[in-house]
Design a protein around this motif. Sequence first.
Motif, PDB file in Angstrom:
ATOM      1  N   ALA A  41       0.841  -1.208   0.000  1.00 22.46           N
ATOM      2  CA  ALA A  41       0.000   0.000   0.000  1.00 22.46           C
ATOM      3  C   ALA A  41       0.871   1.252   0.000  1.00 22.46           C
ATOM      4  O   ALA A  41       0.572   2.216  -0.711  1.00 22.46           O
ATOM      5  N   ALA A  44       2.209   1.683  -3.468  1.00 19.56           N
ATOM      6  CA  ALA A  44       1.162   2.157  -4.379  1.00 19.56           C
ATOM      7  C   ALA A  44       0.918   3.644  -4.159  1.00 19.56           C
ATOM      8  O   ALA A  44       0.844   4.420  -5.117  1.00 19.56           O
ATOM      9  N   LEU A  45       0.817   4.061  -2.903  1.00 14.63           N
ATOM     10  CA  LEU A  45       0.585   5.470  -2.597  1.00 14.63           C
ATOM     11  C   LEU A  45       1.762   6.320  -3.061  1.00 14.63           C
ATOM     12  O   LEU A  45       1.572   7.425  -3.582  1.00 14.63           O
ATOM     13  N   ALA A  72      -5.027   3.033  -2.065  1.00 16.21           N
ATOM     14  CA  ALA A  72      -3.719   2.366  -2.035  1.00 16.21           C
ATOM     15  C   ALA A  72      -3.843   0.961  -1.471  1.00 16.21           C
ATOM     16  O   ALA A  72      -3.240   0.015  -1.989  1.00 16.21           O
TER      17      ALA A  72
END
Length: 86
Positions: A41, A44-45, A72
Amino acid sequence: MSKDTGGPAFPTIGYDSGAAANGIGLSVTDDPGMTLRDYLAAKALQGMLPYPGNEMWGSFAEMTPKQAAESAYGYADAMLAARVKP
């Protein structure tokens, strides 16, 4: 929210005196740290934030921080699900 965390992203190894008595000496500690889901996550963020108007991912410029974080984790859940496919 996904129940599959992917396990620890960076498990720590510590000295265990009980394991040492058996000749092993090392064991994974009780504090595994960040989960693989958290790590994915965050990655992704990290990729989403520099391009807030990216049409492929949606417009993050209009999202609240909470919405961006949830998005995310959605990507992280998808990555974890893709790991188990043949």
